[in-house]
Motif scaffolding. Sequence first.
Motif, PDB file in Angstrom:
ATOM      1  N   LYS A 146       0.832  -1.192   0.000  1.00  0.00           N
ATOM      2  CA  LYS A 146       0.000   0.000   0.000  1.00  0.00           C
ATOM      3  C   LYS A 146       0.868   1.243   0.000  1.00  0.00           C
ATOM      4  CE  LYS A 146      -4.217  -1.832   2.078  1.00  0.00           C
ATOM      5  NZ  LYS A 146      -5.246  -1.633   3.120  1.00  0.00           N
ATOM      6  N   ARG A 147       0.259   2.340  -0.464  1.00  0.00           N
ATOM      7  CA  ARG A 147       0.971   3.611  -0.525  1.00  0.00           C
ATOM      8  C   ARG A 147       0.297   4.605   0.408  1.00  0.00           C
ATOM      9  NH1 ARG A 147       1.896   5.327  -6.675  1.00  0.00           N
ATOM     10  NH2 ARG A 147       2.970   6.997  -5.548  1.00  0.00           N
ATOM     11  N   VAL A 148       1.129   5.515   0.958  1.00  0.00           N
ATOM     12  CA  VAL A 148       0.607   6.513   1.880  1.00  0.00           C
ATOM     13  C   VAL A 148       0.088   7.711   1.097  1.00  0.00           C
ATOM     14  CG1 VAL A 148       2.858   7.628   2.183  1.00  0.00           C
ATOM     15  CG2 VAL A 148       1.117   7.864   3.963  1.00  0.00           C
ATOM     16  N   LEU A 149      -1.109   8.195   1.477  1.00  0.00           N
ATOM     17  CA  LEU A 149      -1.704   9.358   0.832  1.00  0.00           C
ATOM     18  C   LEU A 149      -1.734  10.580   1.741  1.00  0.00           C
ATOM     19  CD1 LEU A 149      -4.782   7.997  -1.153  1.00  0.00           C
ATOM     20  CD2 LEU A 149      -2.496   8.517  -1.994  1.00  0.00           C
ATOM     21  N   GLY A 150      -1.740  10.400   3.030  1.00  0.00           N
ATOM     22  CA  GLY A 150      -1.830  11.514   3.956  1.00  0.00           C
ATOM     23  C   GLY A 150      -1.690  11.010   5.382  1.00  0.00           C
ATOM     24  N   GLY A 151      -1.788  11.939   6.339  1.00  0.00           N
ATOM     25  CA  GLY A 151      -1.670  11.537   7.732  1.00  0.00           C
ATOM     26  C   GLY A 151      -1.784  12.720   8.673  1.00  0.00           C
ATOM     27  N   ALA A 186       1.865  20.346  30.809  1.00  0.00           N
ATOM     28  CA  ALA A 186       1.807  18.997  31.384  1.00  0.00           C
ATOM     29  C   ALA A 186       2.159  18.008  30.290  1.00  0.00           C
ATOM     30  CB  ALA A 186       0.427  18.712  31.936  1.00  0.00           C
ATOM     31  N   ASP A 187       2.405  16.757  30.701  1.00  0.00           N
ATOM     32  CA  ASP A 187       2.708  15.725  29.710  1.00  0.00           C
ATOM     33  C   ASP A 187       1.468  15.465  28.840  1.00  0.00           C
ATOM     34  OD1 ASP A 187       5.148  15.569  30.878  1.00  0.00           O
ATOM     35  OD2 ASP A 187       4.776  13.669  31.934  1.00  0.00           O
ATOM     36  N   ARG A 188       1.697  15.217  27.535  1.00  0.00           N
ATOM     37  CA  ARG A 188       0.589  14.911  26.612  1.00  0.00           C
ATOM     38  C   ARG A 188       0.909  13.656  25.829  1.00  0.00           C
ATOM     39  NH1 ARG A 188      -2.671  19.341  25.385  1.00  0.00           N
ATOM     40  NH2 ARG A 188      -3.923  17.772  24.276  1.00  0.00           N
ATOM     41  N   ARG A 189      -0.129  12.886  25.530  1.00  0.00           N
ATOM     42  CA  ARG A 189       0.046  11.660  24.773  1.00  0.00           C
ATOM     43  C   ARG A 189      -0.575  11.837  23.383  1.00  0.00           C
ATOM     44  NH1 ARG A 189      -1.447   6.860  29.183  1.00  0.00           N
ATOM     45  NH2 ARG A 189       0.238   7.371  30.686  1.00  0.00           N
ATOM     46  N   ILE A 190       0.130  11.364  22.370  1.00  0.00           N
ATOM     47  CA  ILE A 190      -0.359  11.467  20.989  1.00  0.00           C
ATOM     48  C   ILE A 190      -0.128  10.147  20.275  1.00  0.00           C
ATOM     49  CG2 ILE A 190       0.166  13.943  20.913  1.00  0.00           C
ATOM     50  CD1 ILE A 190       2.465  13.189  18.968  1.00  0.00           C
ATOM     51  N   GLN A 191      -0.833   9.977  19.148  1.00  0.00           N
ATOM     52  CA  GLN A 191      -0.634   8.828  18.257  1.00  0.00           C
ATOM     53  C   GLN A 191      -0.615   9.342  16.822  1.00  0.00           C
ATOM     54  OE1 GLN A 191      -3.973   6.368  19.963  1.00  0.00           O
ATOM     55  NE2 GLN A 191      -2.509   4.726  19.628  1.00  0.00           N
ATOM     56  N   GLY A 192       0.432   9.041  16.100  1.00  0.00           N
ATOM     57  CA  GLY A 192       0.493   9.410  14.684  1.00  0.00           C
ATOM     58  C   GLY A 192      -0.423   8.550  13.852  1.00  0.00           C
ATOM     59  N   GLN A 193      -0.873   9.076  12.711  1.00  0.00           N
ATOM     60  CA  GLN A 193      -1.784   8.371  11.820  1.00  0.00           C
ATOM     61  C   GLN A 193      -1.323   8.499  10.380  1.00  0.00           C
ATOM     62  OE1 GLN A 193      -5.503  10.324  12.799  1.00  0.00           O
ATOM     63  NE2 GLN A 193      -6.084   8.739  14.271  1.00  0.00           N
ATOM     64  N   ALA A 194      -1.607   7.461   9.569  1.00  0.00           N
ATOM     65  CA  ALA A 194      -1.283   7.471   8.143  1.00  0.00           C
ATOM     66  C   ALA A 194      -2.456   6.881   7.353  1.00  0.00           C
ATOM     67  CB  ALA A 194      -0.017   6.690   7.859  1.00  0.00           C
ATOM     68  N   ILE A 195      -2.773   7.500   6.225  1.00  0.00           N
ATOM     69  CA  ILE A 195      -3.825   6.991   5.332  1.00  0.00           C
ATOM     70  C   ILE A 195      -3.136   6.155   4.246  1.00  0.00           C
ATOM     71  CG2 ILE A 195      -5.647   7.603   3.718  1.00  0.00           C
ATOM     72  CD1 ILE A 195      -5.944  10.244   5.258  1.00  0.00           C
ATOM     73  N   CYS A 196      -3.487   4.870   4.187  1.00  0.00           N
ATOM     74  CA  CYS A 196      -2.829   3.938   3.275  1.00  0.00           C
ATOM     75  C   CYS A 196      -3.849   3.314   2.335  1.00  0.00           C
ATOM     76  CB  CYS A 196      -2.115   2.834   4.061  1.00  0.00           C
ATOM     77  SG  CYS A 196      -0.937   3.480   5.294  1.00  0.00           S
ATOM     78  N   VAL A 197      -3.480   3.175   1.049  1.00  0.00           N
ATOM     79  CA  VAL A 197      -4.392   2.639   0.029  1.00  0.00           C
ATOM     80  C   VAL A 197      -3.616   1.802  -0.986  1.00  0.00           C
ATOM     81  CG1 VAL A 197      -6.078   4.504   0.222  1.00  0.00           C
ATOM     82  CG2 VAL A 197      -4.166   4.692  -1.385  1.00  0.00           C
ATOM     83  N   HIS A 198      -4.371   1.007  -1.750  1.00  0.00           N
ATOM     84  CA  HIS A 198      -3.824   0.356  -2.930  1.00  0.00           C
ATOM     85  C   HIS A 198      -4.009   1.307  -4.122  1.00  0.00           C
ATOM     86  CE1 HIS A 198      -2.995  -3.559  -1.255  1.00  0.00           C
ATOM     87  NE2 HIS A 198      -4.236  -3.665  -0.770  1.00  0.00           N
ATOM     88  N   VAL A 199      -2.978   1.493  -4.897  1.00  0.00           N
ATOM     89  CA  VAL A 199      -3.040   2.363  -6.081  1.00  0.00           C
ATOM     90  C   VAL A 199      -2.706   1.522  -7.297  1.00  0.00           C
ATOM     91  CG1 VAL A 199      -2.171   4.424  -7.217  1.00  0.00           C
ATOM     92  CG2 VAL A 199      -2.406   4.382  -4.720  1.00  0.00           C
ATOM     93  N   ALA A 200      -3.662   1.480  -8.296  1.00  0.00           N
ATOM     94  CA  ALA A 200      -3.406   0.697  -9.507  1.00  0.00           C
ATOM     95  C   ALA A 200      -2.301   1.341 -10.317  1.00  0.00           C
ATOM     96  CB  ALA A 200      -4.690   0.601 -10.320  1.00  0.00           C
ATOM     97  N   SER A 201      -1.433   0.544 -10.824  1.00  0.00           N
ATOM     98  CA  SER A 201      -0.321   1.045 -11.631  1.00  0.00           C
ATOM     99  C   SER A 201      -0.698   1.068 -13.101  1.00  0.00           C
ATOM    100  CB  SER A 201       0.910   0.166 -11.421  1.00  0.00           C
ATOM    101  OG  SER A 201       0.599  -1.186 -11.733  1.00  0.00           O
TER     102      SER A 201
END
Length: 201
Positions: A146-151, A186-201
């Motif tokens: 899969k390829r990344v499109l955003g996040g 104060a301390d903060r907790r986060i989680q990164g995110q990525a948008i992944c898809v199949h892209v036809a070649s």
Amino acid sequence: MFKSIASRRPSAGLVVGLIALFVALGGTSYAAINLPKASVGTAQLKNGAVSAQKVKANAIGSGKIKDGSLLAKDFKAGQLPAGPQGAPGAQGPQGEKGQQGEKGPQGIAGPQGPVGISGYELVTGPEITIANGVSAQQTIRCPVGKRVLGGGYDAGSSTNLTLNRSGVSNAEANSWFIRVTNNSGADRRIQGQAICVHVAS
């Protein structure tokens, strides 16, 4: 007997009858030769007796034609000059809407196009803690194929959190990179995110 017949004179009635016969037989020639000048008028002419061939060329002038009696069809094509173009008329009322025609036959289906984007997936990275006044970064990787499109990132609330960078990772293909600074006190907790898809070649 014969002597009495030959010696008899013709009566006045017979003489008048013979004169009338001679006039009837030769009257036309006599009248044609001896008609007084200007003695033939409209009454003496039979309807339709004067044909076009009997009219002398250039014998009829403008003075002999009744004003306003000639029509456009009496002139040879191209003889009457066209007048100036008139002003456009007022637009007429809109016509009634026509009936809808019958549905045509279905066309032949075209070839199937290439598959576009498919297999949408939101990939979330592990939770990380950012201390107050500190910046932290995270790389979120898409699954193989899969390829990344955003996040971006998820922190519940972005108050007093600064997103310093969010974009495709320069170090790893098909990965999304984020860097966040915590100014919340104060301390903060986060989680990164990525948008992944199949892209036809």
